[in-house]
Design a protein around this motif. Structure first.
Motif, PDB file in Angstrom:
ATOM      1  N   SER A 293      36.997  23.480  -2.914  1.00 57.34           N
ATOM      2  CA  SER A 293      37.593  22.436  -2.081  1.00 57.34           C
ATOM      3  C   SER A 293      38.732  22.996  -1.247  1.00 57.34           C
ATOM      4  CB  SER A 293      38.089  21.265  -2.925  1.00 57.34           C
ATOM      5  OG  SER A 293      39.184  21.662  -3.732  1.00 57.34           O
TER       6      SER A 293
ATOM      7  N   SER B  68      42.122  21.402   1.181  1.00 59.25           N
ATOM      8  CA  SER B  68      42.867  20.222   1.619  1.00 59.25           C
ATOM      9  C   SER B  68      44.035  20.649   2.496  1.00 59.25           C
ATOM     10  CB  SER B  68      43.389  19.420   0.420  1.00 59.25           C
ATOM     11  OG  SER B  68      44.281  20.187  -0.362  1.00 59.25           O
TER      12      SER B  68
ATOM     13  N   GLY C  56      36.033   8.866   7.577  1.00 55.59           N
ATOM     14  CA  GLY C  56      37.417   8.930   8.007  1.00 55.59           C
ATOM     15  C   GLY C  56      38.008   7.560   8.228  1.00 55.59           C
TER      16      GLY C  56
ATOM     17  N   ALA D 212      42.982  10.243   8.395  1.00 51.42           N
ATOM     18  CA  ALA D 212      42.511  11.025   7.256  1.00 51.42           C
ATOM     19  C   ALA D 212      41.004  11.193   7.374  1.00 51.42           C
ATOM     20  CB  ALA D 212      42.864  10.341   5.939  1.00 51.42           C
TER      21      ALA D 212
ATOM     22  N   SER E 220      37.456  12.947   5.192  1.00 45.45           N
ATOM     23  CA  SER E 220      36.838  13.614   4.045  1.00 45.45           C
ATOM     24  C   SER E 220      35.534  14.227   4.523  1.00 45.45           C
ATOM     25  CB  SER E 220      36.573  12.606   2.925  1.00 45.45           C
ATOM     26  OG  SER E 220      35.905  13.219   1.839  1.00 45.45           O
TER      27      SER E 220
ATOM     28  N   THR F 233      39.460  17.649   2.540  1.00 47.16           N
ATOM     29  CA  THR F 233      40.202  16.469   2.974  1.00 47.16           C
ATOM     30  C   THR F 233      41.331  16.921   3.891  1.00 47.16           C
ATOM     31  OG1 THR F 233      41.634  16.555   1.019  1.00 47.16           O
ATOM     32  CG2 THR F 233      39.689  15.143   0.903  1.00 47.16           C
TER      33      THR F 233
ATOM     34  N   GLN G 155      44.522  15.416   6.697  1.00 48.17           N
ATOM     35  CA  GLN G 155      45.289  14.315   7.255  1.00 48.17           C
ATOM     36  C   GLN G 155      46.119  14.812   8.425  1.00 48.17           C
ATOM     37  OE1 GLN G 155      47.348  11.587   4.621  1.00 48.17           O
ATOM     38  NE2 GLN G 155      46.124  12.273   2.869  1.00 48.17           N
TER      39      GLN G 155
ATOM     40  N   TRP H 123      35.724  12.629  13.758  1.00 46.64           N
ATOM     41  CA  TRP H 123      36.853  12.039  13.061  1.00 46.64           C
ATOM     42  C   TRP H 123      37.347  10.796  13.803  1.00 46.64           C
ATOM     43  CZ3 TRP H 123      41.594  15.537  11.400  1.00 46.64           C
ATOM     44  CH2 TRP H 123      42.435  14.814  10.530  1.00 46.64           C
TER      45      TRP H 123
END
Length: 324
Positions: free
Chosen positions: A144, A146, A196, A211, A213, A223, A225, A319
């Motif tokens: 993952s 972020s 999103g 945000a 994903s 993820t 932001q 997005w």
């Protein structure tokens, strides 16, 4: 010596002008802007002898080898298309454009006229990013990723710029792309499903907080932001089966002292200090000098190639659509 023509007199053009003047291999040949008063002030501030009232005049100047497009992003495609037709090398600010249609027209002009083009995601020109592949190897198989980037700029942003996604969301998106390509190959970033959401700015109705994903086809989850309404704050973390890699300093404004932390599971965290004598804008100027000297039409990775810039725009558009 490389002669630069600067298009636009905003704060980012001032930053680039300082970087150009700081390299012995470059000089500012000319500048153009829409406001005569700001143009004169900009030229005086940076000791630029030649000013033009139009882009066409600047592009006709044989002393201009490379054009820096520092206009608002909804105007990038116009400047790039004109510069490509004039046969000039081009460095154009992020985001690539404001819409996918504009991005397509820009890319067509660059390819048709076979000119050097680089999107100004300046941080990727910094030498610290040459070390990222070896650091990713320590993380192991990535599970993952972020990241977030926030800056309290909502009251000064361009209302036609599309909001936070195109102002600063392009930074974490572009770093996500570079990590995915480095770890899994060029095709990995495009194989994805996204969801999103966003919150509109009270100033102009554009997306101010957002945000997203992402589930990539290989199973990696991400993820991100982005916010134009709070900050300044930043974070970017890569999680693998051997440990985690975190940027402790701002990954999108690398300077003379940059710190990353690798945390192997069950072990003491290790801090890597990556130092350099210059910031990312200086290295972006050096990048363009090298590319022009070598007769290239695009930079090599880590800096974005045209196909990379188009992919970044693709995810930004997804997005934006997901935010409703």
């Amino acid at each position: 010596m490389l002669g630069w023509g600067i298009v636009g007199t905003s704060f980012i053009s001032t930053t680039m002008a300082d970087a150009i003047k700081g390299s012995p291999g470059s000089r500012i040949a000319a500048v153009t802007g829409r406001d005569a008063g700001r143009l004169a002030a900009f030229a005086s501030q940076h000791d630029i002898a030649t000013t033009y009232g139009s882009l066409d005049e600047l592009l006709a100047d044989p002393a201009v080898d490379v054009v820096y497009i520092g206009t608002p992003n909804h105007m990038h495609h116009e400047g790039v298309i004109a510069a490509a037709k004039a046969g000039k090398a081009i460095l154009s600010e992020k985001s690539l454009t404001r819409t996918l249609a504009q991005a397509g027209a820009l890319a067509e002009a660059v390819r048709d006229h076979d000119v050097l083009f680089v999107e100004g995601l300046m941080y990727l020109a910094h030498p610290m990013y040459r070390h990222l592949p070896e650091m990713l190897a320590d993380v192991g198989t990535i599970a993952s990723i972020s990241g977030f980037y926030a800056a309290d700029i909502w009251d000064v942003v361009n209302p036609q710029g599309g909001g936070t996604l195109y102002n600063i969301g392009c930074y974490p998106v572009s770093l996500l792309q570079f990590v995915m390509q480095t770890a899994f190959g060029d095709a990995a970033f495009a194989d994805r499903v996204v969801t999103g959401s966003g919150v509109r700015s009270p100033k102009d109705g554009n997306i101010g907080h957002a945000a997203i994903s992402v589930r990539f086809g290989n199973g990696v989850l991400a993820t991100l932001q982005s916010s134009d309404m709070v900050g300044m704050a930043h974070d970017f973390v890569i999680v693998g089966d051997k440990g985690t890699l975190r940027f402790l300093t701002n990954p999108w404004l690398p300077g003379t002292s940059n710190r990353l932390q690798f945390q192997a599971y069950g072990e003491t965290a290790e801090i890597t200090l990556l130092e350099d004598s210059h910031d990312a804008f200086h290295h972006q100027v050096l990048l363009m000098e090298r590319c022009v000297a070598q007769g290239l039409t695009q930079a090599a990775r880590p800096s974005p190639r045209l196909k990379d810039s188009l992919e970044i725009m693709g995810l930004l558009a997804e997005w934006e659509a997901a935010c409703g």
